[in-house]
Scaffold this active site. Sequence first.
Site, PDB file in Angstrom:
ATOM      1  CB  VAL A 174     -66.088  12.509  -9.282  1.00  0.00           C
ATOM      2  CG1 VAL A 174     -67.097  13.238 -10.158  1.00  0.00           C
ATOM      3  CG2 VAL A 174     -64.834  13.346  -9.100  1.00  0.00           C
ATOM      4  N   GLY A 195     -63.680  15.718 -16.213  1.00  0.00           N
ATOM      5  CA  GLY A 195     -62.488  16.430 -15.745  1.00  0.00           C
ATOM      6  C   GLY A 195     -62.557  16.885 -14.299  1.00  0.00           C
ATOM      7  CB  ILE A 196     -65.208  16.729 -11.680  1.00  0.00           C
ATOM      8  CG1 ILE A 196     -66.190  17.549 -12.525  1.00  0.00           C
ATOM      9  CG2 ILE A 196     -65.335  17.085 -10.195  1.00  0.00           C
ATOM     10  CD1 ILE A 196     -67.647  17.361 -12.164  1.00  0.00           C
ATOM     11  N   GLY A 197     -62.530  15.003 -11.443  1.00  0.00           N
ATOM     12  CA  GLY A 197     -61.529  14.292 -10.630  1.00  0.00           C
ATOM     13  C   GLY A 197     -60.137  14.872 -10.865  1.00  0.00           C
ATOM     14  CE  LYS A 226     -56.565  -2.789 -16.018  1.00  0.00           C
ATOM     15  NZ  LYS A 226     -56.498  -1.551 -16.777  1.00  0.00           N
ATOM     16  CE1 TYR A 267     -56.410   6.985  -7.448  1.00  0.00           C
ATOM     17  CE2 TYR A 267     -55.839   9.279  -7.820  1.00  0.00           C
ATOM     18  CZ  TYR A 267     -56.642   8.330  -7.237  1.00  0.00           C
ATOM     19  OH  TYR A 267     -57.676   8.717  -6.434  1.00  0.00           O
ATOM     20  CD  GLU A 318     -39.372   2.025  -3.441  1.00  0.00           C
ATOM     21  OE1 GLU A 318     -39.667   2.310  -2.264  1.00  0.00           O
ATOM     22  OE2 GLU A 318     -38.977   2.872  -4.269  1.00  0.00           O
TER      23      GLU A 318
END
Lengths: 173, 173
Positions: free
Chosen positions: B95, B103-105, B133, B139, B151
């Site tokens: 974005v 709120g676009i992302g 960061k 995410y 892992e």
Amino acid sequence: MIDFKIRKAESKDVPDILRLIKELAKYEDMEDQVILTEKDLLEDGFGDHPFYHCIVAEVPSEKQSNNGPVVIGFAMYYFTYDPWIGKLLYLEDFFVMEEYRGFGIGSEILKLLSHTAVKTRCSSMHFIVAEGNQASIEFYKRRGAADLSLEEGWRLFKIDKSSLLKMSSGPEE
Amino acid sequence: MHFKVRAAAKEDCKDISRMIMELAVYENMPDQVKTSHEDLERDGFSPNPFYECLIAEVPDEHKTKDGYTVVGYALYFYTYSTWKGRSVYMEDLYVMPDFRGKGIGTGLMAKVAQVGVEKQCVRLQLSVLDWNKPSLDFYIAKGAEDLTAKEGWHFLRFHGQTLDTLAKEAPKD
């Protein structure tokens, strides 16, 4: 030296492919994570919209048996996209049964995959390896692979279905 | 701010190409972008597309100082896990800086999640640079798990010369 042949997988190979997928998962200590079935593999690889491509390595069966060749290795790949360089070949799984290692079968599979990548206009072949799997890391590094996680700091993330559902049912703007 | 998320059309490739370069600059790697908008058109809008793309656009009254109304994009494709089946991989989410925090992302990513769920994908994967960061936080807040940390998965690749070298040694067809 052993006699072996590498070819494109056909739908009849699906049971062998699943068997080898489970053997590879066991080698990576994650056998219980394989939830895929033969039906999924058949539909997803040999249906209208293939999600993957597969090649298999086979050896002739024992002279005294009446069986055809035996599948002892496989590689599964698909095409992905890097917006900076375009098409890539992504190697998802690559496995040769333990008793057939050391004969150059893995090397030949990797060369064939590289040839496929170049032929289909891919700039690069990508894959992931667990850092604990030193044998595989050495195998790839000997052949010129670069570790992008170490060199550039890329980290792999996943978001599971329950979180996906939560995200996709969020408020609309 | 009102915005709309929709599937990209071929005509959007110039905007997508512009934003790909902006994202590469943000990641400190602008000289690595080799694709043109013509490549994007060919690879995303032919009968066998290698990626799908969503774009976020704002109404005319909120356009950027250069006159753009397309202010964000998410580029993704389908992958395959031999353990779990169909997956979606979000390659790029971007974005423009002046349009962040609205709120676009989240909206773009929610739509990718929705598409993934509709196509019966069991998970979404993505990768993030370890120094990024703000993205890591974004995410993780949505339920992403760091598989490199958890892992030990590393990204490897055969690129350029190393790929060609391997390919030349492949068995002839």
